[in-house]
Design a protein around this motif. Structure first.
Motif, PDB file in Angstrom:
ATOM      1  N   ALA A  10       0.756  -1.284   0.086  1.00  0.00           N
ATOM      2  CA  ALA A  10      -0.043  -0.018   0.000  1.00  0.00           C
ATOM      3  C   ALA A  10       0.847   1.319   0.068  1.00  0.00           C
ATOM      4  CB  ALA A  10      -0.857   0.093   1.218  1.00  0.00           C
ATOM      5  N   TYR A  63      -8.111   0.232   0.177  1.00  0.00           N
ATOM      6  CA  TYR A  63      -7.159   1.055   1.073  1.00  0.00           C
ATOM      7  C   TYR A  63      -7.267   2.676   0.814  1.00  0.00           C
ATOM      8  CZ  TYR A  63      -5.252  -3.745   0.727  1.00  0.00           C
ATOM      9  OH  TYR A  63      -5.104  -4.944   1.067  1.00  0.00           O
ATOM     10  N   GLU A  82     -10.908  -0.937  10.517  1.00  0.00           N
ATOM     11  CA  GLU A  82      -9.399  -0.844   9.825  1.00  0.00           C
ATOM     12  C   GLU A  82      -8.388  -0.447  10.985  1.00  0.00           C
ATOM     13  OE1 GLU A  82     -10.655   2.367   7.331  1.00  0.00           O
ATOM     14  OE2 GLU A  82     -10.284   3.949   8.671  1.00  0.00           O
ATOM     15  N   VAL A 142      -2.405   5.464   6.163  1.00  0.00           N
ATOM     16  CA  VAL A 142      -2.855   4.193   5.280  1.00  0.00           C
ATOM     17  C   VAL A 142      -3.807   3.377   6.096  1.00  0.00           C
ATOM     18  CG1 VAL A 142      -2.137   2.389   3.968  1.00  0.00           C
ATOM     19  CG2 VAL A 142      -0.415   4.112   3.866  1.00  0.00           C
ATOM     20  N   HIS A 143      -5.051   3.555   5.445  1.00  0.00           N
ATOM     21  CA  HIS A 143      -6.217   2.851   6.384  1.00  0.00           C
ATOM     22  C   HIS A 143      -6.139   1.565   5.510  1.00  0.00           C
ATOM     23  CE1 HIS A 143      -7.555   6.291   8.454  1.00  0.00           C
ATOM     24  NE2 HIS A 143      -6.831   6.927   7.614  1.00  0.00           N
ATOM     25  N   VAL A 144      -6.165   0.289   6.617  1.00  0.00           N
ATOM     26  CA  VAL A 144      -6.244  -0.893   5.978  1.00  0.00           C
ATOM     27  C   VAL A 144      -7.341  -1.800   6.840  1.00  0.00           C
ATOM     28  CG1 VAL A 144      -4.839  -3.238   6.025  1.00  0.00           C
ATOM     29  CG2 VAL A 144      -3.518  -1.017   5.859  1.00  0.00           C
TER      30      VAL A 144
END
Length: 151
Positions: A10, A63, A82, A142-144
């Protein structure tokens, strides 16, 4: 897939692939140059003071990659669905994580002073907050999805 593989992809690989990908979805943003990010940061710094200003850097579902600029007191938050990887790109502040979240405040969390170049990882459903020092603080997040972060 391991979490570090997902995060590596990502943060490092997905932005680069956008420059070469063919047929990308029109609503996806797959590349942002260093100059793009610096221009976004300059735009955020020029805005009147707000608690937080967020701009998309890269958007590849599921993402989310944002540039977030804070120049005032912050409410604490938690993301049940997340995890969040944070890279500080400018400024300094106090990052608080863990503890209990109630009415936008954390009780019993751990405080860490952060500065440009620092990385932080926030597991899903974990209270967290950054209080910027004078001059503000900017980060790329970064949102996962929680399912991916658990693998």
């Amino acid at each position: 897939m391991k979490l570090r593989t997902i995060l590596f992809t990502a943060v490092l690989v997905l932005p680069a692939t956008g420059a070469f990908a063919q047929g990308a979805m029109p609503d996806q943003k797959t590349f942002a140059s260093s100059a793009d990010v610096q221009a976004m940061l300059a735009k955020e710094k020029a805005m009147p003071p707000k608690r937080i200003i967020i701009q998309d850097v890269v958007t590849i579902a599921p993402y989310l990659v944002h540039l977030e600029y804070r120049n005032g007191p912050q409410r604490a938050d938690s993301h049940p669905k997340e995890a969040e990887l944070i890279y500080v790109v400018d400024g300094t502040g106090t990052f608080i994580m863990g503890g209990t979240l109630a009415d936008g405040a954390i009780t019993g969390g751990t405080s860490t002073h952060v500065a440009k170049g620092d990385f932080l990882f926030v597991p899903p459903n974990t209270p967290h907050q950054i209080n910027p020092d004078s001059g503000g603080e900017a980060q790329v997040t970064v949102h996962v999805p929680a399912e991916a972060a658990a693998q």
